[in-house]
Design an enzyme around this catalytic site. Structure first.
Site, mmCIF file in Angstrom:
data_model
loop_
_atom_site.group_PDB
_atom_site.id
_atom_site.type_symbol
_atom_site.label_atom_id
_atom_site.label_comp_id
_atom_site.label_asym_id
_atom_site.label_seq_id
_atom_site.Cartn_x
_atom_site.Cartn_y
_atom_site.Cartn_z
ATOM 1 N N SER A 93 2.171 1.103 1.169
ATOM 2 C CA SER A 93 1.288 0.563 2.208
ATOM 3 C C SER A 93 -0.132 1.112 2.049
ATOM 4 C CB SER A 93 1.878 0.871 3.591
ATOM 5 O OG SER A 93 1.130 0.290 4.631
ATOM 6 N N HIS A 201 2.424 -4.806 8.447
ATOM 7 C CA HIS A 201 3.083 -5.721 7.508
ATOM 8 C C HIS A 201 3.908 -6.806 8.196
ATOM 9 C CE1 HIS A 201 1.626 -3.000 4.493
ATOM 10 N NE2 HIS A 201 2.220 -1.999 5.111
#
Length: 310
Positions: A93, A201
């Site tokens: 991430s 996300h």
């Protein structure tokens, strides 16, 4: 020692007084890097990691910059000591930005710009739509995906596939909670709320991703000097436009972490070094019997890793 991969953690790896053992040695390199980053984001990041934020919103606003800076500082110390060059890099991430900086694809100052906007956009989303992030432990991803689909048009997304038995879900608060309860009924061993206040996300992030795309137009990205496996396609991209497109998609797409680790292993690389303030990625990977996992969450472990890899 054979080839090794460097891994960079994302949001959730922070804790109060992190990196304290590095600063106790009066490490001027760390202070210099944190001072530089603090100037770019206009906030005292060193004080943030030592004492925490006085205002909760400041913690949300700047902690991503602090995690990025932590990884960069540790990596620079590794380089200063002539540490070995990894064969591959990847970041989970937010950690993808750390990897790209350390691979000389993005300037540190530019990464801070992107991450600062990333944090701002994440906060913007939750003003009108409360969100929740949960880890589902011990349930097949296909079952979890099908449960998420049952709640449309409410948004619950698979945010990250960390391993065979750890899937992260993210999205609208009530819907995520209901999906978690249903997963438990379907046989999940645990459903754990994560200390992340934004719908990472998930499709909730897609509308604001255009602002990331716009900022990236003004930022130069070079071909990484060390291959970086990206989150959304699980490939080592070299082309500037394709790297930028992948970073925009990463904002609202699943982090395919298990596939990243599998790809590293397929290259006959079985030593992995986590560059960051915690051991979250190390703990995920250590369940693989054939992998040597090292981390740098404190000076002692940094030196152990340095000695082992040399």
């Amino acid at each position: 020692m054979n080839s090794f991969a460097m891994l960079f953690p994302g949001q959730g790896s922070q804790y109060k007084n992190m990196l304290s053992s590095f600063f106790q040695k009066k490490n001027n390199l760390f202070k210099k890097i944190f001072d530089e980053a603090s100037e770019y984001v206009n906030y005292n990041l060193l004080n943030l990691i030592k004492n925490g934020a006085k205002k909760k919103r400041d913690d949300y606003k700047y902690i991503q910059s602090a995690i990025l800076t932590s990884s960069i500082a540790i990596y620079q110390l590794w380089k200063e000591k002539n540490g070995r060059r990894p064969a591959l890099m990847s970041g989970h991430s937010l950690g993808e930005y750390s990897a790209l900086v350390c691979a000389n694809a993005i300037k540190f100052s530019d990464a801070l710009k992107i991450v600062k906007l990333r944090s701002k956009l994440m906060q913007k989303i939750i003003i009108n739509k409360p969100s929740l992030v949960q880890a589902i432990i011990g349930l097949d991803k296909v079952i979890i995906k099908n449960i998420c689909l049952q709640y449309l048009p409410k948004i619950v997304s698979i945010a990250s596939i960390n391993s065979d038995d750890q899937i992260i879900i993210s999205g609208e608060k009530l819907a995520v909670r209901e999906v978690g309860l249903k997963c438990k009924k379907k046989g999940a061993k645990y459903v754990i709320k994560l200390n992340i206040n934004t719908p990472i996300h998930s499709q909730l992030m897609k509308p604001v991703s255009e602002q990331i795309k716009y900022l990236l137009k003004s930022i130069k990205i070079k071909s990484p000097q060390i291959p970086v496996i990206n989150n959304v396609d699980v490939i080592c991209e070299k082309n500037e436009k394709k790297i930028k497109k992948a970073l925009v998609r990463q904002f609202y797409s699943t982090v395919r972490w298990k596939e990243i680790i599998d790809l590293i292993k397929s290259k006959k690389i079985f030593t992995m070094l986590e560059i960051g303030p915690n051991k979250i990625l190390s703990n995920l990977i250590k369940k693989n019997d054939n992998i040597t996992v090292l981390n740098t969450n404190n000076l002692k472990n940094f030196l152990i890793a340095f000695k082992t890899i040399h």
